[in-house]
Design a protein around this motif. Structure first.
Motif, PDB file in Angstrom:
ATOM      1  N   ASP A  91      11.091 -20.955 100.880  1.00 60.74           N
ATOM      2  CA  ASP A  91       9.701 -20.986 101.357  1.00 60.74           C
ATOM      3  C   ASP A  91       9.244 -19.594 101.775  1.00 60.74           C
ATOM      4  N   THR A  92      10.153 -18.809 102.380  1.00 65.92           N
ATOM      5  CA  THR A  92       9.774 -17.444 102.754  1.00 65.92           C
ATOM      6  C   THR A  92       9.482 -16.602 101.515  1.00 65.92           C
ATOM      7  N   ALA A  93      10.322 -16.759 100.497  1.00 69.44           N
ATOM      8  CA  ALA A  93      10.119 -15.992  99.263  1.00 69.44           C
ATOM      9  C   ALA A  93       8.746 -16.288  98.671  1.00 69.44           C
ATOM     10  N   VAL A  94       8.383 -17.570  98.631  1.00 65.54           N
ATOM     11  CA  VAL A  94       7.097 -17.951  98.053  1.00 65.54           C
ATOM     12  C   VAL A  94       5.952 -17.371  98.880  1.00 65.54           C
ATOM     13  N   ARG A  95       6.089 -17.409 100.217  1.00 67.58           N
ATOM     14  CA  ARG A  95       5.014 -16.881 101.062  1.00 67.58           C
ATOM     15  C   ARG A  95       4.863 -15.362 100.921  1.00 67.58           C
ATOM     16  N   LEU A  96       5.999 -14.676 100.732  1.00 68.31           N
ATOM     17  CA  LEU A  96       5.934 -13.223 100.515  1.00 68.31           C
ATOM     18  C   LEU A  96       5.205 -12.905  99.211  1.00 68.31           C
ATOM     19  N   VAL A  97       5.586 -13.635  98.165  1.00 70.23           N
ATOM     20  CA  VAL A  97       4.976 -13.390  96.856  1.00 70.23           C
ATOM     21  C   VAL A  97       3.483 -13.729  96.901  1.00 70.23           C
ATOM     22  N   ASP A  98       3.126 -14.811  97.573  1.00 67.63           N
ATOM     23  CA  ASP A  98       1.709 -15.184  97.698  1.00 67.63           C
ATOM     24  C   ASP A  98       0.916 -14.098  98.428  1.00 67.63           C
ATOM     25  N   ALA A  99       1.513 -13.561  99.501  1.00 66.00           N
ATOM     26  CA  ALA A  99       0.817 -12.527 100.273  1.00 66.00           C
ATOM     27  C   ALA A  99       0.617 -11.279  99.418  1.00 66.00           C
ATOM     28  N   LEU A 100       1.635 -10.953  98.619  1.00 68.25           N
ATOM     29  CA  LEU A 100       1.534  -9.774  97.761  1.00 68.25           C
ATOM     30  C   LEU A 100       0.484  -9.998  96.664  1.00 68.25           C
TER      31      LEU A 100
END
Lengths: 427, 363
Positions: A125-134
């Protein structure tokens, strides 16, 4: 160092006290906030300056100057990025030997490199949120005509934003502004760079045993492409519908608001028969919720934090229906009676752990959790005590997280002989 | 591997009246190393980006091999931009660092290993494939970065000022490495730089641009010996060619007290006056009193050779002159000397158009 030249918008006299006549690599420990080692083209170190921390990067003069100007322009356009402080050229050692020019940027409080956002392994979930923010940051950069050229998690800092992350551009060295906007090819190229870099960064975490087994690095890297495209289409794409479906104009505006954007300019035209309507957003502006929160309360928060605080503010307004009072006055009352008492109740030694708006968001989450658990409406003051003792006290300080840092592998190191594994098994 | 062809390729930005790249016609041969060079704003990067698919082609077309790629998205053009990114991942082996982008492209595992091995052999990196990048020297790391592009087996390499963020010493080293590697690989390469020395030392051929217009394409020797106009003459070569106005005389051009012979036919349309050019190494310096009188300002000694910097007056205007002199035996600052050109190496250009008048020097 007679010819030292400092370019800075608001120069801090303390800048001159730093040891500019010494190579950055050899700066004394009392000036250094942390000793970074990681992945970067140039040597970057974090340094104490007055009460703040600044990042000092040794680079070539023209690169330092152009990056400084690019960051200033991005700031003027309200794009989240690090704060350029100064360019310093003309450094010389005491023996007269020239030293590399530097770019000085201010460390963003409460911002973190992606590697600092997890303690042991990066979870899905953290990985997805990082990618979304980027992806959101990249869309905003492309909308203002900025080609990044080196999109990556490493070149980004992340701030907590009410369960999500807000991404800040850190390294603009390869960036370019295109006054006529970006071509489709330029946007695609940036996306391809992003995808390759994210895949590389996640594969590197995997190789170091720091990636959750459930994450597929390649699949996650594809995520930036799909997230970017759906955002881009929503923010810039044309839409057409029958005259009788004019409600879709408002629906589009609301969808953009929900994504955190305001439409500054929307082109609307009908075809000759007048039966079909074409709409396309021409100018969109990020920060829908944070702008509204700032106007109403003076609180400066990230977009999702603002959304959360506004929800609480709205609930407060609903509970206190005072006819005739204007919303701003009631909002002021909410700040005085709800928000500030919470912030002021945090003991001084815990204030470096989270930003006030993020803390308030987490407190609301915590109250919801307690209420569910106990099957009653837990008052905010009671939830606060519980939150401070059982949650906040156990968090690390995030006000100045630059470790594990980004940095440079610039110098050759002796060959390290490892047991020769078959490299084929890893390609 | 493939040829690259620009046919009348033009890039006109919206709202601009002058094209950034104006009707470029250029064919780059299979396996050739072509350098696009020119001053800032000349259109060299835009030309490269048109080939990469990053800039739209307003009119004309671009072909890679037989394929018209004018409207093809960048990632489908079978090109690789080299050195766009130096990131090496510390926990991954050299082999993984070189090959991971192939995973994204869905290349099967066996083939990934084959391609990585092949690239590593070319880059002398085979012994390091199982090692981590921290164990590598700076030069080896750059070769790994290059390897990332090579494993993709593109038809064309594109390099846009790849050395601009390196310090002077590393720049010279890397320049040599890139040039020799390109020759080993034989992959068609288009390289952009503003640095004419880089262009002369690296390119099989050089294309000089100014204001979006292609000025001349040729081997380094051709550009040096027979610049097609005053701009190329002044841009290629360091120190730059001496260029100044001269009057046409019977049988040649006036050079101070003497007349330097120039074929009559070359000067037929020239009018009364031309621009002449002499490279510093083609200037003969003497104290005899014949030729153009020059006051010596400074002499820069470089060991065996030196450069004399002086000035003279032509038609009442000051003209700066550079001449190569013997490093041990040369006039000193403050002296007055006389210069004449090596007659075979005198370049003559039209005063108005700047175009070359005398035929190329062939000896």
């Amino acid at each position: 160092m007679s010819a030292l030249s400092v370019t800075a918008a608001t120069p801090d006299p303390a800048l001159l006290d730093l040891p500019w006549d010494v190579p950055l690599e050899l700066w004394p420990n009392d000036t250094i906030a942390a000793l970074p080692k990681g992945i970067s083209r140039h040597l970057v170190r974090f340094v104490h300056l007055g009460g703040e921390v600044v990042a000092v990067k040794e680079t070539l003069a023209e690169l330092a100057r152009s990056e400084y100007e690019l960051l200033r322009t991005l700031q003027r356009l309200s794009i989240p990025c690090v704060d350029p402080v100064a360019v310093i050229v003309g450094r010389t050692q005491s023996d007269g030997e020239a030293l590399e020019p530097v770019l000085v940027t201010r460390h963003l409080r409460f911002s973190m490199p992606y590697r600092a956002l997890f303690s042991r392994t990066l979870r899905p979930d953290t990985a997805v949120r990082l990618v979304d923010a980027l992806a959101l940051l990249l869309v905003r950069l492309h909308i203002v005509g900025f080609f990044w050229g080196d999109v990556s998690l490493s070149n980004t800092l992340f701030r907590r934003d009410a369960g999500a992350f807000a991404a800040y551009l850190v390294d603009a060295e390869t960036g370019e502004f295109h006054e006529h906007g970006l071509s489709a090819g330029q946007r695609e190229h940036d996306l391809e760079i992003a995808q390759v870099n994210i895949a590389g960064e996640l594969l590197d975490l995997q190789a170091g045993g720091r990636l959750d087994d459930d994450i597929d690095p390649i699949e996650t890297s594809h995520g930036i492409v799909s997230q970017y495209r759906s955002l881009w289409n929503e923010l810039t794409g044309p839409e057409q519908f029958a005259q009788s479906e004019r409600w879709r104009i408002n629906a589009r505006v609301q969808r953009l608001n929900a994504l955190g954007f305001d439409i500054e300019e929307l082109s609307i035209h009908t075809d000759e028969s007048g039966s079909t309507v074409h709409i396309q957003p021409k100018v969109v502006d990020a920060g829908h919720h944070s702008r509204r929160l700032l106007q109403l309360t003076g609180i400066d928060a990230q977009e999702n934090q603002a959304r959360r605080l506004l929800n609480d503010l709205d609930a407060y307004l609903a509970r206190h229906p005072a006819a005739g009072d204007d919303p701003e006055q009631l909002a002021h009352e909410w700040v005085e009676r709800v928000f500030e008492p919470v912030v002021n109740a945090v003991p001084r030694e815990l204030r470096g752990k989270l930003e006030p708006a993020e803390l308030f968001h987490q407190l609301l989450d915590h109250r919801w959790f307690l209420s569910q658990q106990q099957d009653r409406d837990v008052p905010l003051a009671e939830a606060l005590t519980s939150y401070l003792d059982s949650v906040l006290r156990h968090r690390r300080d995030e006000a100045a997280m630059y470790n594990p840092p980004t940095g440079a592998i610039t110098l050759p190191i002796d060959i390290v002989d490892e047991p020769e594994a078959d490299w084929r098994s890893k390609v | 591997m493939a040829t690259v062809t620009f046919e009348n390729a033009t890039r006109l930005y919206p709202g601009s009246s002058r094209p950034a790249v104006d009707s470029i016609d250029l064919t780059i041969e299979d396996g050739e190393f072509l350098v696009l060079v020119g001053p800032s704003g000349c259109g060299k990067s835009t030309t490269l980006r048109m080939l990469a698919g990053l800039e739209e082609v307003t009119s004309g077309s671009i072909h890679i091999g037989d394929r018209n790629v004018t409207d093809v998205p960048p990632k489908d053009r079978d090109i690789a931009m080299v050195f766009q990114n130096y990131a090496l991942y510390p926990h991954m082996t050299v082999a993984e660092n070189m090959g991971f982008a192939l995973k994204i492209a869905g290349v099967p595992k066996e083939e990934r290993a084959e391609r990585v091995l092949e690239a590593a052999k070319m880059l002398d990196l085979e012994p390091y494939l199982a090692r981590k990048p921290k164990a590598l020297s700076g030069g080896q790391r750059q070769r790994v970065a290059m390897g990332r592009a090579i494993v993709r087996q593109p038809q064309v390499f594109l390099m846009d000022e790849p050395l601009s963020n390196l310090d002077a010493k590393l720049r010279v080293q890397t320049r040599t490495q890139i040039a020799s590697l390109q020759r080993r690989l034989g992959i068609t390469t288009v390289y952009v730089t503003h640095d004419q020395t880089e262009a002369l030392t690296m390119g099989d051929r050089i294309a000089v641009l100014k204001d979006g217009v292609l000025q001349q394409v040729g081997t380094p020797r051709e550009l040096y010996e027979a610049p097609t106009n005053v701009f190329v003459a002044g841009f290629i070569g360091s120190p730059a060619m001496n260029l100044f106005p001269a009057d046409v005389a019977d049988g040649g051009v006036r050079f101070g007290s003497m007349t330097v012979p120039v074929e009559r036919a070359s000067l037929a349309d020239a009018g009364d006056s031309v621009t002449i050019g002499v490279r510093p190494e083609d200037v003969v310096v003497s104290r005899t009193g014949e030729g153009l009188r020059v006051d010596v300002d400074v002499v820069e000694e470089l060991g065996a050779d030196g450069y004399l910097y002086g000035h003279t007056e032509v038609n009442g205007n000051r003209v700066d002159i550079v001449a190569r002199v013997d490093g041990r035996d040369h006039p000193d600052a403050g002296e007055t000397v006389y210069i004449t050109p090596e007659p075979h190496h005198l370049h003559v250009f039209d005063r108005e158009s700047g175009e070359r008048l005398v035929p190329p020097i062939t000896d």
